[in-house]
Design a protein around this motif. Structure first.
Motif, PDB file in Angstrom:
ATOM      1  N   ASP A  30     -16.743  29.344 -60.673  1.00 26.11           N
ATOM      2  CA  ASP A  30     -17.137  29.251 -62.072  1.00 26.11           C
ATOM      3  C   ASP A  30     -18.301  30.178 -62.410  1.00 26.11           C
ATOM      4  O   ASP A  30     -18.507  30.516 -63.578  1.00 26.11           O
ATOM      5  N   VAL A  31     -19.100  30.554 -61.438  1.00 32.82           N
ATOM      6  CA  VAL A  31     -20.321  31.278 -61.737  1.00 32.82           C
ATOM      7  C   VAL A  31     -20.414  32.610 -61.020  1.00 32.82           C
ATOM      8  O   VAL A  31     -21.292  33.411 -61.321  1.00 32.82           O
ATOM      9  N   SER A 157     -15.707  22.388 -65.000  1.00 32.60           N
ATOM     10  CA  SER A 157     -17.088  22.626 -65.379  1.00 32.60           C
ATOM     11  C   SER A 157     -17.152  23.047 -66.840  1.00 32.60           C
ATOM     12  O   SER A 157     -16.126  23.310 -67.485  1.00 32.60           O
ATOM     13  N   ARG A 158     -18.361  23.154 -67.372  1.00 35.47           N
ATOM     14  CA  ARG A 158     -18.519  23.623 -68.751  1.00 35.47           C
ATOM     15  C   ARG A 158     -17.902  25.013 -68.917  1.00 35.47           C
ATOM     16  O   ARG A 158     -17.244  25.290 -69.923  1.00 35.47           O
ATOM     17  N   ALA A 159     -18.132  25.883 -67.935  1.00 37.04           N
ATOM     18  CA  ALA A 159     -17.553  27.224 -68.021  1.00 37.04           C
ATOM     19  C   ALA A 159     -16.038  27.159 -68.053  1.00 37.04           C
ATOM     20  O   ALA A 159     -15.380  27.883 -68.812  1.00 37.04           O
ATOM     21  N   GLU A 165     -22.084  28.234 -74.834  1.00 34.66           N
ATOM     22  CA  GLU A 165     -23.443  27.816 -74.544  1.00 34.66           C
ATOM     23  C   GLU A 165     -24.424  28.149 -75.658  1.00 34.66           C
ATOM     24  O   GLU A 165     -25.499  27.552 -75.736  1.00 34.66           O
ATOM     25  N   THR A 170     -31.797  24.855 -77.421  1.00 36.14           N
ATOM     26  CA  THR A 170     -32.603  25.058 -76.219  1.00 36.14           C
ATOM     27  C   THR A 170     -34.099  25.082 -76.496  1.00 36.14           C
ATOM     28  O   THR A 170     -34.895  25.398 -75.612  1.00 36.14           O
ATOM     29  N   TRP A 238     -25.305  19.846 -70.209  1.00 27.19           N
ATOM     30  CA  TRP A 238     -25.785  20.894 -69.305  1.00 27.19           C
ATOM     31  C   TRP A 238     -27.008  20.392 -68.558  1.00 27.19           C
ATOM     32  O   TRP A 238     -27.926  19.812 -69.147  1.00 27.19           O
ATOM     33  N   SER A 239     -27.039  20.614 -67.242  1.00 30.36           N
ATOM     34  CA  SER A 239     -28.152  20.114 -66.422  1.00 30.36           C
ATOM     35  C   SER A 239     -28.835  21.214 -65.630  1.00 30.36           C
ATOM     36  O   SER A 239     -29.723  20.919 -64.828  1.00 30.36           O
ATOM     37  N   GLY A 240     -28.435  22.461 -65.828  1.00 28.78           N
ATOM     38  CA  GLY A 240     -29.060  23.553 -65.104  1.00 28.78           C
ATOM     39  C   GLY A 240     -28.023  24.539 -64.598  1.00 28.78           C
ATOM     40  O   GLY A 240     -26.826  24.402 -64.839  1.00 28.78           O
ATOM     41  N   THR A 241     -28.489  25.516 -63.864  1.00 30.75           N
ATOM     42  CA  THR A 241     -27.624  26.616 -63.439  1.00 30.75           C
ATOM     43  C   THR A 241     -26.964  26.372 -62.092  1.00 30.75           C
ATOM     44  O   THR A 241     -26.186  27.207 -61.636  1.00 30.75           O
ATOM     45  N   ASP A 242     -27.252  25.252 -61.437  1.00 23.78           N
ATOM     46  CA  ASP A 242     -26.618  24.995 -60.148  1.00 23.78           C
ATOM     47  C   ASP A 242     -25.183  24.522 -60.355  1.00 23.78           C
ATOM     48  O   ASP A 242     -24.692  24.436 -61.484  1.00 23.78           O
TER      49      ASP A 242
END
Length: 379
Positions: A30-31, A157-159, A165, A170, A238-242
């Protein structure tokens, strides 16, 4: 379900997170730069001003996939216009407590609509999440990170489901708290499972539309995770980039993971993970696939947070405790550790009265707790 043999991977801040190897490989797609992609429609959105009593929109700004409604007063109702004419009136139902509320209405093939609010006002947000310009997102579904079963639910996932986003607000920093309660909701609105990812995108767009423009006015999806009619699990807030949903970086004071603060239960969000079943379970119970996925999700959360799914918890809002400007006692409740939205009102009336997660599903909460406990004890 087979119980997973897990490995411990050091996460951000040194926190050890239990994640199956298969989840790491799948979620990384996903990332990772250069990962395979597919294309999903960009959301089209148009807000209508609040009107006393209701409003009639003969021709919407564009063909609709959904209408988001926000109303005050008593009950609200909606009817849709297609090219074949006007349909029947249907009640607008959502997860929110009684006395006004909000709902996302499936409006497939509608070109207009009429809304009514009993003794109040109503605002509408017109949405199309199926016909807009295409944009690239992650290609493949993955495995729920940290899942305790190898053959657990399909996970997006969100992606992967196509979250835009840029819709997240934010300006307010994220806050994280240790988890003490897991709460189950149903969405309560009308829902087309054949367009499930589009429905999640519509819910996200509606909830992040400012209240002054007829939306829920949240900074992000209120729920941490969502579960569809066939058991697919969607990452919510969303909880972060992990790679792991729900949880943020670093450990809490007890060494356990900390959840990102949500927006699913006003006054009682901090330390309370919200899991939403898409659809309305007022008159019909979910399919077995939903029960299985819900049990797998709650067991994963309970195991990671060291919660006993059969226990009762004395909840004390950790955000209130941490707020030096607060002069009132922190909001609190004595409630089952694995609970549902409607049970909060009995524990503390300030939570608001609601039927969520539906009269047909609520009796199944005892079964859910038993299933969660059984999954955890077989690890």
């Amino acid at each position: 379900m087979r119980v997973s043999r897990r490995v411990l991977l050091a996460g951000a801040g040194g926190l050890a997170a239990a994640v199956p190897l298969s989840a790491v490989v799948a979620a990384a797609a996903d990332v990772r730069p250069g990962a395979a992609v597919r294309r999903v429609p960009q959301t089209q959105l148009h807000s209508r001003p609040r009107a006393r009593g209701g409003a009639k929109v003969g021709t919407a700004a564009f063909p609709l996939s959904h209408v988001g409604l926000s109303w005050t007063g008593g009950a609200a109702a909606v009817r849709l216009r297609t090219r074949d004419g006007w349909g029947d009136w249907q009640p607008a139902r959502g997860c929110a407590p009684a006395g006004g509320g909000s709902a996302l209405v499936n409006a497939r093939d509608a070109i207009g609509y009429e809304v009514q609010a009993d003794g109040g006002s109503v605002a509408a947000v017109e949405l199309n999440t199926v016909d807009g310009p295409l944009r690239a997102v992650a290609a493949a579904p993955g495995v729920l990170p940290a899942a305790i079963v190898d053959d657990g639910p399909r996970y997006l996932s969100r992606a992967a489901w196509g979250a835009e986003e840029s819709r997240r607000i934010t300006t307010t920093p994220l806050s994280f708290f240790p988890v003490s309660v897991l709460t189950v909701h149903h969405e309560g609105g009308t829902y087309d499972p054949s367009r499930e990812e589009a429905h999640v995108r519509a819910l996200y767009a509606y909830q992040t539309t400012p209240a002054a423009q007829g939306g829920s006015g949240l900074d992000d999806l209120g729920y941490h995770l969502l579960i569809g009619a066939a058991g697919t699990v969607y990452e919510g807030r969303w909880s972060g980039t992990d790679l792991v949903p729900v949880f943020g970086p670093g450990a809490g004071p007890d060494g356990g993971p900390r959840m990102v603060n949500g927006g699913h239960l006003a006054g009682f969000n901090a330390g309370n993970v919200g899991v939403c079943l898409l659809g309305d379970y007022t008159t019909a119970a979910p399919a077995e696939s939903v029960y299985r996925s819900l049990a797998a999700v709650l067991a994963t959360l309970a195991d990671a947070c060291r919660l006993d799914p059969a226990a009762t918890t004395r909840y004390v809002n950790p955000a209130d405790v941490a707020n030096p400007a607060r002069t009132e006692p922190p909001r609190s409740a004595t409630i089952r550790t694995v609970t549902s939205h409607r049970d909060w009102h009995a524990a503390n009336p300030a939570a608001g009265s609601t039927d969520c997660p539906g009269a047909a599903f609520h009796p199944g909460m005892d079964r859910v707790r038993q299933d969660v406990a059984a999954l955890i004890t077989t690890i």
